[in-house]
Design a protein around this motif. Structure first.
Motif, mmCIF file in Angstrom:
data_model
loop_
_atom_site.group_PDB
_atom_site.id
_atom_site.type_symbol
_atom_site.label_atom_id
_atom_site.label_comp_id
_atom_site.label_asym_id
_atom_site.label_seq_id
_atom_site.Cartn_x
_atom_site.Cartn_y
_atom_site.Cartn_z
ATOM 1 N N LEU A 196 33.818 43.645 42.627
ATOM 2 C CA LEU A 196 33.937 44.892 43.384
ATOM 3 C C LEU A 196 35.381 45.135 43.814
ATOM 4 O O LEU A 196 35.904 46.244 43.707
ATOM 5 N N ALA A 197 36.024 44.068 44.292
ATOM 6 C CA ALA A 197 37.406 44.191 44.737
ATOM 7 C C ALA A 197 38.349 44.458 43.581
ATOM 8 O O ALA A 197 39.326 45.198 43.714
ATOM 9 N N ALA A 198 38.051 43.877 42.430
ATOM 10 C CA ALA A 198 38.954 44.005 41.281
ATOM 11 C C ALA A 198 38.768 45.319 40.541
ATOM 12 O O ALA A 198 39.744 45.927 40.082
ATOM 13 N N ALA A 237 46.095 39.942 42.672
ATOM 14 C CA ALA A 237 44.787 40.514 43.010
ATOM 15 C C ALA A 237 44.645 41.928 42.467
ATOM 16 O O ALA A 237 43.582 42.316 41.986
ATOM 17 N N GLY A 238 45.712 42.708 42.538
ATOM 18 C CA GLY A 238 45.636 44.082 42.059
ATOM 19 C C GLY A 238 46.113 44.268 40.642
ATOM 20 O O GLY A 238 46.195 45.399 40.159
ATOM 21 N N PHE A 239 46.438 43.183 39.940
ATOM 22 C CA PHE A 239 46.902 43.284 38.555
ATOM 23 C C PHE A 239 45.727 43.515 37.609
ATOM 24 O O PHE A 239 44.601 43.094 37.875
ATOM 25 N N PRO A 292 37.097 36.298 47.873
ATOM 26 C CA PRO A 292 36.376 36.293 46.596
ATOM 27 C C PRO A 292 37.264 36.609 45.394
ATOM 28 O O PRO A 292 37.164 35.967 44.345
ATOM 29 N N LEU A 293 38.169 37.595 45.549
ATOM 30 C CA LEU A 293 39.048 37.942 44.437
ATOM 31 C C LEU A 293 40.060 36.819 44.193
ATOM 32 O O LEU A 293 40.423 36.547 43.041
ATOM 33 N N ARG A 294 40.495 36.129 45.254
ATOM 34 C CA ARG A 294 41.384 34.979 45.057
ATOM 35 C C ARG A 294 40.685 33.906 44.236
ATOM 36 O O ARG A 294 41.280 33.299 43.349
ATOM 37 N N ARG A 295 39.401 33.674 44.548
ATOM 38 C CA ARG A 295 38.670 32.651 43.798
ATOM 39 C C ARG A 295 38.468 33.064 42.343
ATOM 40 O O ARG A 295 38.522 32.226 41.434
ATOM 41 N N LEU A 296 38.266 34.366 42.115
ATOM 42 C CA LEU A 296 38.141 34.833 40.732
ATOM 43 C C LEU A 296 39.453 34.611 39.983
ATOM 44 O O LEU A 296 39.449 34.125 38.847
ATOM 45 N N ARG A 297 40.584 34.966 40.608
ATOM 46 C CA ARG A 297 41.882 34.747 39.967
ATOM 47 C C ARG A 297 42.141 33.253 39.771
ATOM 48 O O ARG A 297 42.734 32.838 38.774
ATOM 49 N N GLU A 335 31.499 50.132 34.990
ATOM 50 C CA GLU A 335 30.328 49.990 34.116
ATOM 51 C C GLU A 335 29.979 48.518 33.932
ATOM 52 O O GLU A 335 28.807 48.146 33.848
ATOM 53 N N GLU A 336 31.027 47.676 33.871
ATOM 54 C CA GLU A 336 30.790 46.241 33.700
ATOM 55 C C GLU A 336 30.048 45.663 34.895
ATOM 56 O O GLU A 336 29.130 44.853 34.749
ATOM 57 N N LEU A 337 30.438 46.113 36.077
ATOM 58 C CA LEU A 337 29.771 45.617 37.275
ATOM 59 C C LEU A 337 28.338 46.125 37.345
ATOM 60 O O LEU A 337 27.427 45.394 37.757
ATOM 61 N N GLN A 338 28.122 47.361 36.935
ATOM 62 C CA GLN A 338 26.754 47.894 36.926
ATOM 63 C C GLN A 338 25.877 47.065 35.992
ATOM 64 O O GLN A 338 24.722 46.752 36.315
ATOM 65 N N ALA A 339 26.421 46.687 34.825
ATOM 66 C CA ALA A 339 25.655 45.864 33.886
ATOM 67 C C ALA A 339 25.353 44.494 34.498
ATOM 68 O O ALA A 339 24.250 43.950 34.324
ATOM 69 N N LEU A 340 26.319 43.934 35.242
ATOM 70 C CA LEU A 340 26.094 42.641 35.902
ATOM 71 C C LEU A 340 24.988 42.759 36.939
ATOM 72 O O LEU A 340 24.101 41.899 37.034
#
Length: 475
Positions: A407-409, A302-304, A341-346, A414-419
Motif C-alpha cells: 500500500l505504501a509503495a 522507500a519512494g523509489f 512495513p515498507l522498510r522491511r519490504l525494501r 492492480e497488483e495489490l488488488q490481485a493480492l
C-alpha cells in the motif's frame, strides 16, 4: 510539479563523460573560442555585449554565415561573459580580458567544466523565454523603455512557463514508466502545461492553446539545443504555415512526430537536476545513498521505483561484506512506525541480492516477531535446512505487514488488488482471524482490502474486521 514530494531518482552519467559533452556543445565551444580570440583591441558596450562593428570578425572566427551570423556570434559572446570566460577590465573604455573560468575548460576537473556549462545554460534558458528581438524593437516606446503590454508578453509568466515545461520534461524522462532517454512528442509536452486536471476530452479552445504553446516551445527548444540541453526534431515547416484552427484540428490525425519531438540529453538531465535542486526541489540521484547507513538506504529508497531501488541497493551492497550488510539491513528494518512495513519490504528485496554468505544473519532473527517471517522466506527460497515452520500468528502478521508495505509503495494498484483477492480466496476465515493481529497497520490494511475487493460481500467482511481491529486497539 510540487517541490515538497521527492522527484523520481535519476541515473546520472559519469561527470567526466558529461564534461566532455559540455565542451563539445556548439554554444560553449563558440564562447570559448571567442574568449581566446578576445584581446586588447576587443571592445564591449555598456551591457557587456560585443560592439556591433566587431561582430562580423567574431562571426568569421566561428565560421558563421547567413543573416543570423551576427546574432549567433553575439549570443556566444554573451555566454562567454556570463560564464566568466571573459571579464571586463575597464567598463568606461569597454576593454576585456580572459576570465579565470577559461582556464577551467582545459585544466579544471570535470565538476569545474560542468559549473561553467551550468552558467552558460542559465543564460540560454533566460534568453529562450524572451520574444523575438524584432518585436522588442517595435515595442520600444518614446522613452526608450519596453512596453510589455504591447507585446502581450509577461516576462515572469513566460519564464515560469518554460521552467514548468522543462520540469515536466525532466519528470517524464526520469520516471520509470516514462520514455527514459527516448523522445517526447511536443504536443504531449505542451498539453501537460495547458490541459486542466481531469479533462478527458479537450475543447477546441484548449486545443488552440496547446497549438499556441507548441509554437512557442518550437522556438524555445531550437534555442536550447545548441547548449546541449536537448536533442530536438522541430515542427514540420509545412504544418507551421497552417492556420491555428487547422493545426488544432489535425493534432489527432497527423503523424505526431511532425509536430516536434524532444529528448533530454544526459547532459541536459544533469543540468535540469541542478536547476531543480537550486529551486528547492528534492531530486535524488542513484548512488547518493551508497556511503550511508542501512537506515538511510531503506528510508531513502522507500519512494523509489523497483528499478531505481535495485540499482541504488546494488551500489550500497558493493561497498560492504555480505554478512555485515545483511545484519545492518535487518537491524534497520525493525520498527512499529508507519514507514516500517515498507522498510522491511525494501530490506527483503535487498537481501534477495545477497548470496548464501548472509545465512547466519537470517538465522539470528528467526525468533524476532518483526523479522522472523521474512527470514523464513529468505532461507526457504534458498533451500536452507532446518527452517522452523511459522506459527499461524506469524503468518498473519507477515501478511498484514506485506500488504501494508505494498500500500505504501504502490497505493491502490492492480497488483495489490490481485493480492487482496488471492488472500481472501485462499483463506476462507481470513478476516475473522486477521482483525486480531497485533500489527499497527492491521485496521488500515483491512480497510484497504474492503476498498479494493470487487466482491461486495467480501468487502463488507473486510470493513467489519477493520472496525473490530480499531475497537480492539481503542482507535
Amino acid at each position: 510539479m510540487s517541490d515538497s514530494a521527492p522527484l523520481p531518482p535519476v541515473r546520472l552519467h559519469p561527470e567526466a563523460e558529461l564534461a566532455r559533452a559540455a565542451l563539445s556543445t556548439p554554444l560553449l565551444s563558440r564562447a570559448a573560442r571567442l574568449a581566446r580570440w578576445a584581446g586588447p583591441d576587443t571592445r564591449v558596450d555598456a551591457g557587456g555585449g560585443l560592439v556591433e562593428e566587431q561582430l562580423p570578425a567574431a562571426a568569421d572566427l566561428l565560421a558563421l554565415s547567413g543573416d543570423d551570423a551576427a546574432a549567433y556570434a553575439s549570443e556566444a559572446w554573451r555566454v562567454a561573459m556570463d560564464a566568466g570566460l571573459v571579464g571586463i577590465v575597464d567598463e568606461e573604455a569597454g576593454t576585456v580580458r580572459a576570465g579565470e573560468e577559461l582556464k577551467l575548460l582545459t585544466g579544471g576537473a570535470p565538476a569545474d567544466v560542468l559549473a561553467v556549462w551550468l552558467a552558460a545554460l542559465e543564460t540560454v534558458v533566460a534568453d529562450a523565454s524572451v520574444p523575438d528581438l524584432d518585436d522588442l524593437v517595435d515595442a520600444l516606446d518614446e522613452g526608450g523603455e519596453i512596453d510589455f503590454s504591447s507585446l502581450d508578453w509577461d516576462p515572469e509568466a513566460e519564464a515560469e512557463f518554460l521552467d514548468g515545461v522543462l520540469g515536466n520534461l525532466y519528470l517524464l524522462t526520469v520516471s520509470e514508466d516514462g520514455p527514459g532517454e527516448g523522445p517526447v512528442p511536443l504536443p504531449a509536452l505542451a498539453a501537460s502545461m495547458i490541459l486542466p486536471d481531469g479533462m478527458a476530452e479537450p475543447t477546441n479552445d484548449v486545443l488552440e492553446q496547446v497549438s499556441d504553446a507548441m509554437m512557442r516551445l518550437d522556438d524555445q527548444f531550437r534555442a536550447l539545443e545548441p547548449v546541449g540541453l536537448v536533442e530536438y526534431q522541430p515542427v514540420d515547416e509545412v504544418l507551421m504555415t497552417d492556420a491555428e484552427e487547422e493545426l488544432a484540428a489535425q493534432l489527432d490525425d497527423t503523424d505526431v512526430s511532425r509536430y516536434g519531438m524532444v529528448r533530454l540529453t544526459p547532459l541536459g538531465v544533469y543540468g535540469l537536476r541542478a536547476r531543480l535542486l537550486e529551486a528547492g526541489f528534492q531530486a535524488p540521484a542513484v548512488g547518493e545513498l551508497a556511503d550511508k547507513g542501512a537506515d538511510a538506504l531503506l528510508d531513502g529508497t522507500a519512494g523509489f521505483g523497483q528499478s531505481a531501488a535495485r540499482a541504488e541497493t546494488e551500489l550500497w551492497l558493493a561497498r560492504r561484506e555480505p554478512l555485515d550488510a545483511a545484519r545492518e539491513l535487518l537491524a534497520a528494518a525493525r520498527g512499529a512506525d508507519a514507514g516500517a512495513p515498507l522498510r522491511r519490504l525494501r530490506c527483503q528485496q535487498a537481501l534477495s541480492l545477497i548470496g548464501g554468505e548472509a545465512e547466519p544473519a537470517l538465522r539470528e532473527v528467526l525468533d524476532d516477531p518483526e523479522l522472523g517471517g521474512l527470514a523464513r522466506v529468505w532461507l526457504s527460497e534458498r533451500g536452507a535446512a532446518g527452517v522452523p515452520a511459522p506459527s499461524e500468528e506469524l503468518v498473519f502478521w507477515l501478511t498484514i505487514d506485506t500488504v501494508a508495505a505494498q500500500l505504501a509503495a504502490e497505493g491502490n494498484s492492480e497488483e495489490l488488488q490481485a493480492l487482496v483477492e488471492g488472500l481472501a480466496a485462499q483463506h476462507s476465515g481470513f478476516f475473522s482471524a486477521a482483525w486480531r493481529v497485533g500489527h499497527p497497520a492491521t485496521a488500515d490494511v483491512l480497510e484497504a482490502m474492503g476498498r479494493l475487493h470487487p466482491d461486495k460481500k467480501v468487502a463488507k467482511e473486510a470493513r467489519k474486521a477493520a472496525f473490530k481491529a480499531r475497537s480492539q486497539h481503542g482507535a
